[in-house]
Every structure is written in structure tokens, then in C-alpha cells.
Design an enzyme around this catalytic site. Structure first.
Site, short mmCIF file in Angstrom:
data_model
loop_
_atom_site.label_atom_id
_atom_site.label_comp_id
_atom_site.label_asym_id
_atom_site.label_seq_id
_atom_site.Cartn_x
_atom_site.Cartn_y
_atom_site.Cartn_z
N ASP A 11 0.83 -1.21 0.00
CA ASP A 11 0.00 0.00 0.00
C ASP A 11 0.86 1.26 0.00
O ASP A 11 0.51 2.27 -0.62
CB ASP A 11 -0.91 0.02 1.22
CG ASP A 11 -1.99 -1.04 1.13
OD1 ASP A 11 -2.45 -1.32 0.00
OD2 ASP A 11 -2.37 -1.59 2.17
N GLY A 12 1.98 1.20 0.70
CA GLY A 12 2.89 2.34 0.76
C GLY A 12 3.38 2.69 -0.65
O GLY A 12 3.44 3.86 -1.02
N ASN B 174 -5.86 8.35 1.23
CA ASN B 174 -6.24 7.77 2.52
C ASN B 174 -6.86 8.82 3.44
O ASN B 174 -7.94 8.65 3.95
CB ASN B 174 -5.02 7.19 3.24
CG ASN B 174 -4.76 5.74 2.90
OD1 ASN B 174 -5.61 5.08 2.31
ND2 ASN B 174 -3.59 5.25 3.25
N GLU B 175 -6.08 9.88 3.68
CA GLU B 175 -6.51 10.86 4.68
C GLU B 175 -5.68 12.12 4.62
O GLU B 175 -4.60 12.13 4.01
CB GLU B 175 -6.40 10.27 6.09
CG GLU B 175 -5.02 10.19 6.70
CD GLU B 175 -4.18 8.99 6.29
OE1 GLU B 175 -3.13 9.21 5.67
OE2 GLU B 175 -4.54 7.85 6.58
N ALA C 35 -7.01 2.44 7.25
CA ALA C 35 -5.60 2.72 7.56
C ALA C 35 -5.49 3.37 8.95
O ALA C 35 -6.02 2.85 9.93
CB ALA C 35 -4.99 3.58 6.45
N TYR C 36 -4.84 4.50 9.06
CA TYR C 36 -4.62 5.18 10.34
C TYR C 36 -5.95 5.41 11.06
O TYR C 36 -6.06 5.26 12.28
CB TYR C 36 -3.91 6.51 10.06
CG TYR C 36 -3.25 7.19 11.23
CD1 TYR C 36 -3.32 6.69 12.52
CD2 TYR C 36 -2.53 8.37 11.02
CE1 TYR C 36 -2.70 7.34 13.58
CE2 TYR C 36 -1.90 9.03 12.07
CZ TYR C 36 -1.99 8.51 13.35
OH TYR C 36 -1.38 9.16 14.38
N ASN C 37 -6.97 5.78 10.31
CA ASN C 37 -8.30 6.01 10.88
C ASN C 37 -8.78 4.85 11.75
O ASN C 37 -9.33 5.04 12.83
CB ASN C 37 -9.29 6.26 9.73
CG ASN C 37 -10.74 6.33 10.21
OD1 ASN C 37 -11.14 7.26 10.87
ND2 ASN C 37 -11.52 5.30 9.89
N SER D 14 -6.87 2.56 13.23
CA SER D 14 -6.04 2.47 14.44
C SER D 14 -6.51 3.46 15.51
O SER D 14 -6.30 3.25 16.70
CB SER D 14 -4.58 2.78 14.12
OG SER D 14 -4.11 1.96 13.08
N ALA E 137 -6.57 11.65 19.95
CA ALA E 137 -6.42 11.94 21.39
C ALA E 137 -7.17 13.20 21.82
O ALA E 137 -6.55 14.15 22.31
CB ALA E 137 -4.93 12.01 21.76
P1 NAP Z 1 3.47 2.74 6.80
O1 NAP Z 1 3.74 3.37 8.10
O2 NAP Z 1 4.43 1.71 6.28
O3 NAP Z 1 1.96 2.17 6.73
C1 NAP Z 1 1.31 1.65 7.80
C2 NAP Z 1 0.43 0.47 7.36
O4 NAP Z 1 -0.78 0.98 6.77
C3 NAP Z 1 1.08 -0.46 6.32
O5 NAP Z 1 0.86 -1.79 6.74
C4 NAP Z 1 0.28 -0.16 5.06
O6 NAP Z 1 0.18 -1.27 4.17
C5 NAP Z 1 -1.07 0.16 5.65
N1 NAP Z 1 -2.01 0.90 4.80
C6 NAP Z 1 -1.80 1.97 4.00
N2 NAP Z 1 -2.94 2.36 3.41
C7 NAP Z 1 -3.92 1.52 3.84
C8 NAP Z 1 -5.32 1.41 3.60
N3 NAP Z 1 -5.96 2.26 2.77
N4 NAP Z 1 -6.02 0.44 4.24
C9 NAP Z 1 -5.39 -0.42 5.08
N5 NAP Z 1 -4.07 -0.35 5.35
C10 NAP Z 1 -3.35 0.60 4.74
O7 NAP Z 1 3.35 3.92 5.72
P2 NAP Z 1 2.87 3.78 4.22
O8 NAP Z 1 2.95 2.34 3.81
O9 NAP Z 1 3.59 4.81 3.44
O10 NAP Z 1 1.32 4.17 4.35
C11 NAP Z 1 0.94 5.48 4.70
C12 NAP Z 1 -0.28 5.35 5.55
O11 NAP Z 1 0.07 4.80 6.79
C13 NAP Z 1 -0.95 6.65 5.92
O12 NAP Z 1 -1.80 7.09 4.89
C14 NAP Z 1 -1.68 6.27 7.19
O13 NAP Z 1 -3.03 5.90 6.94
C15 NAP Z 1 -0.97 5.04 7.70
N6 NAP Z 1 -0.45 5.26 9.05
C16 NAP Z 1 -0.97 4.50 10.05
C17 NAP Z 1 -0.62 4.72 11.36
C18 NAP Z 1 -1.26 3.89 12.44
O14 NAP Z 1 -2.05 3.01 12.09
N7 NAP Z 1 -0.97 4.14 13.70
C19 NAP Z 1 0.30 5.72 11.67
C20 NAP Z 1 0.84 6.48 10.64
C21 NAP Z 1 0.44 6.24 9.33
P3 NAP Z 1 1.50 -1.94 3.46
O15 NAP Z 1 2.12 -2.79 4.51
O16 NAP Z 1 0.92 -2.78 2.34
O17 NAP Z 1 2.36 -0.81 2.98
MN MN Z 2 4.27 0.57 4.08
#
Ligand code: NAP
Ligand code: MN
Length: 267
Positions: free
Chosen positions: A50-51, A123-124, A164-166, A168, A187
Site C-alpha cells: 500500500d505504501g 487515505n486521509e 488505515a490510520y483512521n 487504528s 487523542a
Molecule cells: P506505513 O507506516 O508503512 O503504513 C502503515 C500500514 O498501513 C502499512 O501496513 C500499510 O500497508 C497500511 N495501509 C496503507 N494504506 C492503507 C489502507 N488504505 N487500508 C489499510 N491499510 C493501509 O506507511 P505507508 O505504507 O507509506 O502508508 C501510509 C499510511 O500509513 C498513511 O496514509 C496512514 O493511513 C498510515 N499510518 C498508520 C498509522 C497507524 O495506524 N498508527 C500511523 C501512521 C500512518 P502496506 O504494509 O501494504 O504498505
Molecule cells: Mn508501508
């Protein structure tokens, strides 16, 4: 079949191998492989997780053509097929046996003394402080003042980003067929000193969210994060978050079902 295909792969060994394999197969099936990205390509293939998918979307500024994701990454929510399914993919694509899932996006317009900057997220988008201090934001919806938010920040997710982050943060998973934006607090403080909504709120596509920093609180700069990319702003006059007209066209095959995918990735 003279369709022009551009392949984008991340650096992992698996992705490189898959790219090489796919190029050979597409070439011998009579497709034209583009050496670099062009907006008139018929198909964009994204190899990674996804990244990598988010990276390709931003690097080429929201490509208009269909995109197919091959998952060599970790979660792969956007990604439709595995590297073992290349022959099936080429067959189904040649036969036109696919559908296009249109994903909506969210835009954020940041007004400063210098003018207005805009960012789009698949995503957001997130509005948060640059330091560890809490932020105080006056929020309006559809032009009416609603709350003074206090906490770490606000995340506004598209249906595609709801997983995704939403998620969590305790936000809801939204079926991408719904045209809504989800505003999820990060928070939120809810005390006798500060009052904020503690759950997500859902907005229809024609309502926008307005944010102005609270004049009464000493406020350092804010960061705007869109799909993991950060833009810092020292002084913001006003922010508007709204539904964007930009769509991302994902190629999906016969057995794709959103809720089956959710189940396979989360449960
Ligand atoms: P990352 O930190 O490597 O991504 C975090 C995880 O989110 C990875 O496992 C990624 O999948 C997954 N992901 C991304 N988009 C998704 C979606 N639409 N639905 C379900 N899972 C999804 O960073 P990144 O890979 O560049 O992704 C950026 C995204 O990370 C941001 O848009 C944000 O939503 C998310 N994020 C999440 C958190 C949290 O959950 N606490 C914190 C910061 C950012 P892959 O393993 O396939 O890459
Ligand atoms: Mn990733």
C-alpha cells in the site's frame, strides 16, 4: 492488442523479480511497455504494498488511467493480485474481464499570508501540532461553528483510507461505495477544561470542514499530513477540508469484494 502499459515497482527483491517476469509476459502478449510514466498510458501497474501504491499516486499526481496493484508488500489493501497470478491477470485484462473501483479523495486547502496551498489525500489528511503540545482548533461544519477541538489533532479519512490510520484511532471502516468523509479525533481532551467530540463524525460529500486556530491559545505552527507526506505551516489563517473531484481508478477482478477483503486483512 496495442495497449500502453507503465510498470512502477518498489526496490524489494520480490518486486524486481515480479517486474521482470511481468515485462516478459506482457511483451510476448503484444502489449507496449512504456519506459517512463505518461499520462496517456492505458494501464499503470504498481508492484509493492500500500505504501508503494500511495507513492505512485503522489509521484504522478493522481494518474487518471486504471491502476492495478500487485502485492509484494505487507498488507496490500489497494493491491488486487499476488505475483503468482500474472497469467490470470493478463488473460482477464485482454478479455476485458474486470471492473473499475472508483476511489474518492479528500482535499485540504491551507490559507496563509502567502496564499492558498492545496494537498490531496487518497487515505486521509491530518491536521496536527508540530510539537508535543496539544492543539486548539475551532471547527466549523458547512460554515457553522461546531466545536473548539483540543487534543493531538484531527484526521479526515476517505472511505478508502478508513482502514488505515483512521482504523487504528478507533474510526469506522467505511464501504468505498459511500460518498462520505470521516472526521476522527486524535487523542481528544474531554475534561472540565476542554470539551471535544470523542468519536468520529461523518460528513456528506457536499459539506466541508473549516478549521481556524484558536486565537486565545498560544499556538505554534501546524503540520498537515496527507497520506504520510508532511507540509509544515508556521502561521495559518484558515483551513478547509472537503471532498475532492479527483478519483483514483482501481482495476478489480471478478472475485473482488470489499468486505471479503476487509475480513481477509483484519480478522
Ligand atoms: P506505513 O507506516 O508503512 O503504513 C502503515 C500500514 O498501513 C502499512 O501496513 C500499510 O500497508 C497500511 N495501509 C496503507 N494504506 C492503507 C489502507 N488504505 N487500508 C489499510 N491499510 C493501509 O506507511 P505507508 O505504507 O507509506 O502508508 C501510509 C499510511 O500509513 C498513511 O496514509 C496512514 O493511513 C498510515 N499510518 C498508520 C498509522 C497507524 O495506524 N498508527 C500511523 C501512521 C500512518 P502496506 O504494509 O501494504 O504498505
Ligand atoms: Mn508501508
Amino acid at each position: 492488442m496495442n495497449r500502453k502499459i507503465f510498470i512502477y515497482a518498489n526496490d524489494s527483491e520480490m518486486s524486481r523479480k515480479t517486474e521482470k517476469n511481468l515485462k516478459q509476459k506482457l511483451d510476448s502478449s503484444g502489449f507496449t511497455l512504456l519506459p517512463s510514466y505518461r499520462a496517456d498510458a492505458d494501464l499503470l501497474v504498481c508492484i509493492g504494498g500500500d505504501g508503494t501504491f500511495l507513492e505512485v499516486i503522489h509521484r504522478f499526481d493522481f494518474p487518471p488511467m486504471p491502476i492495478i496493484g500487485i502485492n509484494t508488500g505487507h498488507l496490500g489493501f489497494f493491491q488486487e493480485i499476488m505475483p503468482s497470478m500474472l497469467d490470470d491477470f493478463i488473460f482477464n485484462y485482454s478479455q476485458g474481464r474486470y471492473s473499475i473501483q472508483q476511489l474518492s479523495t479528500v482535499k485540504i486547502a491551507v490559507k496563509t499570508k502567502e496564499g492558498i496551498s492545496q494537498h490531496v489525500g487518497l487515505n486521509e489528511v491530518i491536521i496536527k501540532g508540530q510539537s508535543t503540545c496539544s492543539v486548539h482548533l475551532n471547527i466549523s461544519i458547512g460554515g457553522s461553528f461546531i466545536e473548539r477541538f483540543s487534543g493531538d489533532g484531527l484526521l479526515i479519512a476517505t472511505p478508502a483510507g478508513s482502514t488505515a490510520y483512521n482504523y487504528s484511532l478507533g474510526g469506522s471502516i467505511v464501504d468505498p461505495r459511500l460518498n462520505i468523509l470521516q472526521v476522527t479525533p486524535i487523542a481528544p481532551m474531554n475534561t472540565t477544561a476542554y470539551r471535544s467530540f470523542t468519536s468520529s463524525i461523518l460528513l456528506p460529500s457536499d459539506l466541508s470542514l473549516g478549521v481556524v486556530t484558536d486565537a486565545g491559545s498560544k499556538q505554534e505552527g501546524l503540520s498537515v499530513v496527507y497520506d504520510g507526506y508532511t507540509a509544515d505551516y508556521a502561521e495559518i489563517e484558515e483551513i478547509e477540508v472537503s471532498f475532492s473531484d479527483t478519483l483514483v481508478n482501481l482495476m478489480r477482478f471478478e472475485n473482488y469484494d470489499f468486505w471479503t477483503k476487509v475480513k481477509s486483512k483484519f480478522l
